[in-house]
Scaffold this active site. Structure first.
Site, PDB file in Angstrom:
ATOM      1  N   LYS A 130       3.145  -1.015 -10.468  1.00 49.10           N
ATOM      2  CA  LYS A 130       2.339  -0.082 -10.847  1.00 49.10           C
ATOM      3  C   LYS A 130       2.765   0.593 -12.078  1.00 49.10           C
ATOM      4  O   LYS A 130       3.694   1.209 -11.816  1.00 49.10           O
ATOM      5  CB  LYS A 130       1.949   0.889  -9.716  1.00 49.10           C
ATOM      6  CG  LYS A 130       0.995   2.142 -10.066  1.00 49.10           C
ATOM      7  CD  LYS A 130       0.398   2.827  -8.780  1.00 49.10           C
ATOM      8  CE  LYS A 130      -0.357   3.942  -9.135  1.00 49.10           C
ATOM      9  NZ  LYS A 130      -0.974   4.577  -8.177  1.00 49.10           N
ATOM     10  N   GLU A 139       6.424   2.391  -9.035  1.00 45.22           N
ATOM     11  CA  GLU A 139       5.702   2.917  -9.931  1.00 45.22           C
ATOM     12  C   GLU A 139       6.455   3.698 -10.915  1.00 45.22           C
ATOM     13  O   GLU A 139       6.819   4.730 -10.779  1.00 45.22           O
ATOM     14  CB  GLU A 139       4.682   3.863  -9.203  1.00 45.22           C
ATOM     15  CG  GLU A 139       3.738   4.547 -10.154  1.00 45.22           C
ATOM     16  CD  GLU A 139       2.696   5.644  -9.690  1.00 45.22           C
ATOM     17  OE1 GLU A 139       2.689   5.891  -8.536  1.00 45.22           O
ATOM     18  OE2 GLU A 139       2.171   6.264 -10.312  1.00 45.22           O
TER      19      GLU A 139
END
Ligand code: 5MM
Length: 343
Positions: free
Chosen positions: A222, A180
């Site tokens: 992500k 992420e």
């Protein structure tokens, strides 16, 4: 000989990547969960945080829209109101439990930049423990602040290497890594600046993954959308955000990656759904699954309805499921703004 770890990774990817469904981020650290609870006038204790997780995770029908949940360490050993450990509760519904493994952010320099290196020490041992508790995927978040002097080349380099090292360790332990790299929405920057920074960041991240020999086929990205800063003048439209996001991802993300699951990053729930939906109505073909891994954009309305009170539980769960359903529709380009009236 069959490589068991690789088989595990492939199986998990199969279960958490399905068109029409997404991943719920319910991995707020104690600090962040406390912020969420304080905002609804509820004291943050281990018990109220359990009640908060219970409210979201036991929402009837959650499995129709969510196929993986990122949990926070504290939640792994907590139980639902019916006395079932949360990872077990989710697994019984066919939802794969995952775990946030970075240990939060710390200041790195005088430019307000932060890194998460603490969590890399002993990560392998921690993963084995989490695996015993039912977790099959993990998540590591790094952040990039856009300001006059940031993000620095230093942070772009360090974060890329951390993400790649973390991902490698996860795969060695049969845990699917979600990486992420979050380019923060905070600030007055333009969408052009967001695009420039995201491009630089993602190029470095994929270079580092290659150097570390991370298997892209068993990894999930992500990421942030390409979006104007939340305090910018003339913020870009839904259409512009969707077009720029799709364009950049096609340019820099390898086609063999199975799935991109966006973070909402401070967008309102409606914006996050509308942007995801528009990405799917652009008429572009994507080589990867494109879905969501939202926290605030899924949970925000439910928290507001709940207010920490038992009597609001069912209405709050309804609000959560409503957002999950709309985002599920958005992953197929079937969301319409009028649907917001239906609740
Ligand atoms: C960016 O935050 C992640 C996605 O959430 P949003 O959709 O609300 O942007 C989220 O998974 C985040 O990493 C966790 O909530 C953990 O955050 P903290 O700050 O507690 O480590």
């Amino acid at each position: 000989m069959v490589n068991l770890t690789n088989e595990e990774l492939k199986q998990t990817i199969k279960e958490i990547v399905t068109v029409g469904k997404g991943i719920l981020a319910a991995d707020e650290s104690v600090k962040t969960a406390t912020k969420r609870l304080v905002a609804i006038n509820t004291e943050s204790t281990e018990e109220t945080r359990r009640q908060y997780r219970n409210m979201i995770l036991t929402s009837p029908g959650i499995e129709k829209y969510i196929l993986g949940v990122i949990l926070f360490e504290e939640t792994l050993s907590q139980k639902s109101n019916d006395g079932v450990l949360f990872p077990e509760f989710l697994a019984k519904l066919g939802i794969v439990p995952g775990i946030k493994v970075d240990k939060g952010l710390e200041d790195i320099n005088d430019k307000d930049e932060q890194i998460t290196t603490k969590g890399l020490e002993g990560l392998g041992e921690r993963l084995e423990e989490y695996k015993k508790m039912g977790c099959r995927f993990a998540k590591w978040r790094v952040v990039y602040l856009i300001s006059k002097n940031t993000p620095s080349d230093e942070i772009i380099e360090i974060n890329a290497q951390d993400l790649a090292r973390y991902a490698k360790v996860c795969q060695e332990h049969g845990i699917v890594p979600i990486i992420e790299p979050e380019v923060l929405i905070d600030g007055t920057h333009s969408i052009d600046k967001s695009e420039e920074v995201n491009e630089k960041v993602l190029i470095k991240v994929f270079e580092a993954l290659e150097e570390e020999e991370v298997d892209i086929k068993t990894l999930i990205l992500k990421t942030s959308m390409i979006i104007s800063g939340n305090q910018a003048n003339n913020r870009a439209s839904v259409d512009e955000v969707a077009k720029r996001t799709a364009q950049l991802l096609k340019k820099v993300v390898p086609p063999e990656l199975p799935s991109i699951n966006f973070l909402s990053g401070g967008q309102t729930p409606l914006e996050a759904t509308a942007h995801l939906n528009r990405i799917h109505t652009l008429g572009k073909e994507f080589p990867w699954n494109v879905s969501f891994s939202y926290a605030r954009a899924l949970q925000g309305p439910a928290l507001k309805v709940w207010q920490g009170k038992d009597e609001n539980l069912l209405a709050a769960q309804k609000a959560f499921i409503f957002r999950a359903k709309l985002n599920s529709l958005a992953t197929k380009g079937k969301y319409k703004e009028e649907m917001e009236e239906e609740v």
